[in-house]
Design an enzyme around this catalytic site. Sequence first.
Site, PDB file in Angstrom:
ATOM      1  N   THR B 147       4.082   4.037  14.355  1.00 26.77           N
ATOM      2  CA  THR B 147       4.612   2.928  13.544  1.00 26.77           C
ATOM      3  C   THR B 147       4.496   3.299  12.066  1.00 26.77           C
ATOM      4  O   THR B 147       5.390   3.920  11.515  1.00 26.77           O
ATOM      5  CB  THR B 147       3.882   1.601  13.835  1.00 26.77           C
ATOM      6  N   LYS B 169      -1.668   7.213  18.185  1.00 25.93           N
ATOM      7  CA  LYS B 169      -1.006   6.601  17.039  1.00 25.93           C
ATOM      8  C   LYS B 169      -1.959   5.578  16.442  1.00 25.93           C
ATOM      9  O   LYS B 169      -2.886   5.115  17.114  1.00 25.93           O
ATOM     10  CB  LYS B 169       0.308   5.939  17.426  1.00 25.93           C
ATOM     11  N   THR B 180      -2.507  -1.179  15.475  1.00 20.90           N
ATOM     12  CA  THR B 180      -2.609  -0.894  16.892  1.00 20.90           C
ATOM     13  C   THR B 180      -2.852   0.588  17.100  1.00 20.90           C
ATOM     14  O   THR B 180      -2.110   1.423  16.617  1.00 20.90           O
ATOM     15  CB  THR B 180      -1.333  -1.318  17.601  1.00 20.90           C
ATOM     16  N   GLU B 260      -3.598   3.882   6.539  1.00 18.84           N
ATOM     17  CA  GLU B 260      -2.609   3.286   5.629  1.00 18.84           C
ATOM     18  C   GLU B 260      -3.085   3.258   4.174  1.00 18.84           C
ATOM     19  O   GLU B 260      -4.084   2.622   3.857  1.00 18.84           O
ATOM     20  CB  GLU B 260      -2.290   1.858   6.077  1.00 18.84           C
ATOM     21  N   ASN B 379       0.342  -3.307   3.229  1.00 22.40           N
ATOM     22  CA  ASN B 379       0.062  -4.417   4.138  1.00 22.40           C
ATOM     23  C   ASN B 379       0.481  -5.779   3.594  1.00 22.40           C
ATOM     24  O   ASN B 379       0.275  -6.801   4.241  1.00 22.40           O
ATOM     25  CB  ASN B 379      -1.420  -4.410   4.521  1.00 22.40           C
ATOM     26  N   SER B 384       3.380  -6.188   9.787  1.00 23.33           N
ATOM     27  CA  SER B 384       2.956  -5.371  10.934  1.00 23.33           C
ATOM     28  C   SER B 384       1.972  -6.125  11.788  1.00 23.33           C
ATOM     29  O   SER B 384       1.452  -7.145  11.392  1.00 23.33           O
ATOM     30  CB  SER B 384       2.326  -4.074  10.450  1.00 23.33           C
TER      31      SER B 384
END
Lengths: 384, 384
Positions: B147, B169, B180, B260, B379, B384
């Site tokens: 993702t 992932k 996730t 991230e 974010n 997400s």
Amino acid sequence: MSVTVPSGFRASGVVANLKSTGKPDLALVQNLGPRHSAAAVFTGNRAKANPIIWSERVIADGVVSAIILNSGGANCFTGSFGFQTTHQTAEAVADALGVSAGDVLVCSTGLIGVGDQEFRDKIINNVPAAVEALSEDDDSAQLAILTTDSVAKTATYAGDGWSIGAMAKGAGMLAPGLATMLVVITTDADLSSVELNHALREATRLSFDRLDSDGCMSTNDQVTLMASGASEVIPVLADFIEALKSVCSDLARQLQGDAEGSSHDIDIEVIHAKDEHDAEVVGRSVARNNLFKAAIYGNDPNWGRVLAAIGTTDATFDPYAVDVSMNGVRVCHAGEPDQPREMVDLTPRHVSVLIDLKSGDATATIRTNDLTKEYVHENSAYSS
Amino acid sequence: MSVTVPSGFRASGVVANLKSTGKPDLALVQNLGPRHSAAAVFTGNRAKANPIIWSERVIADGVVSAIILNSGGANCFTGSFGFQTTHQTAEAVADALGVSAGDVLVCSTGLIGVGDQEFRDKIINNVPAAVEALSEDDDSAQLAILTTDSVAKTATYAGDGWSIGAMAKGAGMLAPGLATMLVVITTDADLSSVELNHALREATRLSFDRLDSDGCMSTNDQVTLMASGASEVIPVLADFIEALKSVCSDLARQLQGDAEGSSHDIDIEVIHAKDEHDAEVVGRSVARNNLFKAAIYGNDPNWGRVLAAIGTTDATFDPYAVDVSMNGVRVCHAGEPDQPREMVDLTPRHVSVLIDLKSGDATATIRTNDLTKEYVHENSAYSS
């Protein structure tokens, strides 16, 4: 005027050059009596600053004559030298005021690890100036306790023949606390330290304790309540508690509104919880979820992150029964998408999140802030 | 190649247009046997996505023929319709492969609340293409599960006549998980599901469970280990566990490195704790402290924030005995300033924080990331 609104108190704020800005950084509040009753609550952090260790001893007998507070250094993790600095500060104040050092509270705020000889000298050498500047009509003390705050926070309450005055600094909660939160509350009501202690715990439990701006507990948090009895009025205790609650809630809202780098004030109201503990735990889990807080910064009503946060708790609830509303729009009903997220307007500073757990009758509201680029900037570029 | 390195496995990744990017978003891994033993660990979040609820049932008997994974939608909080989607997905895979739907695991990742008719149709309609594309030499499955990841994460291990392959992932931890996190590990070793289960829990406990990038636990995390037995080699279980640990640690480091918006990988090593639990709790409290994480982003060795975080735990320690080192420089000794903070170079991506609790012999390392403006941006701007 803040802490000198009630009769029987004098205060001052002077420049000791602890802060590099040249602004006031040493505050003093004296209780002239006739009573000198007091109560205080302290940080729950086990790593307590030297002023906390000192003040916990001072408050034990419920008698306080004065409180001295400095910004520009937390005097935390500064060893026995730092504790001696706190002790000597109380002695200096006591000597100048003709009271016992054991009745002088000390508070410090600023960078952890700061508390060397220079720090000590600047405080001790400026105690006389702080005593000299004491006034029953003071506006300086509330400025001298500020660090990253952008505005002074004060609150007052006028009772029937008695009053409350208060000043606060910081942008977070009592336990845990965002930055060092210091609060001084004065009253001329004629109340004992036992009554003050009861009232203060009732009031802080539902105000400062429900503020969770960034989940970080300070080493120096202290909320102090002092009564002079100068009004010679003994209020109904329940009335005093209600007044104190309103003063503390007012200050808590001001702290929330001035939280470092924040762009939203978020009130998370949890209803129909099994008990108050569950409601608080659920609200706090959402308040501490960085993904949720970043979403609010981006004006994104991301209710999935709310549910994911609730799911990390052990509160009684069925994840597939929960409703979530944001600013009045129910975006999730019984664990499924409800109204379109586009209906939620998150552009105002104030954001209301309502979580219906459908598990009982208890309620709690946790107040927090969003997670912003400015918060990260301020806390990466500024050593605090 | 990743999950098809061990013999007895086929995999594929196809475009189902669940993601708006047009990149692969549907992955399938089939175990050709002769064994079909498997084990899995799931998110600890009580708000579980539909694929988690389904997969927990499938894994109960330790037999798995295939696992299908999609990005572009979490199928979480999508009600009974969403659960039916998961069930129908397993049925479609089972029909196409000639196996039982009760032996087909399902994983989903993406936005919570996504799982409508269109989502269902795109998956079901593309199962035949995924089956058609199955290959013993596949490089697509590891791409289809991504993702916000910037790179695919894979790891392999060559044992004595047997091997392990893995793909992952996400950019966070198992419990809690950042985003996730999905992991599929394959082996051709001849091991039972009981042995796999024991090995998987041993390996994840010290790898994914010690990764705490942003403290947010996902609703969809799943780590699956499948054994085909195709090598006809029964390894010494201890050897297999060591190999699995190295594969999981390798993947955990890759997840940390791609978290991230992160600019630092921070390894927090706690030594001389009373027990392993204390060491882990202390490390995690620092890993979740936003003020500490923002300081590292600003290359500021703010050890006061480390001690303040430790003080919020109930671990056995004396705050005034603790040592803290950063990148090899002891900046705090026995709760007092030690070496000058200017000696600490925090410009490299890797940061090592060493906390000596001086309370026992236990050790644990928690791996986290800094809190950056880019994390907040990603974010807040990306749902997400």
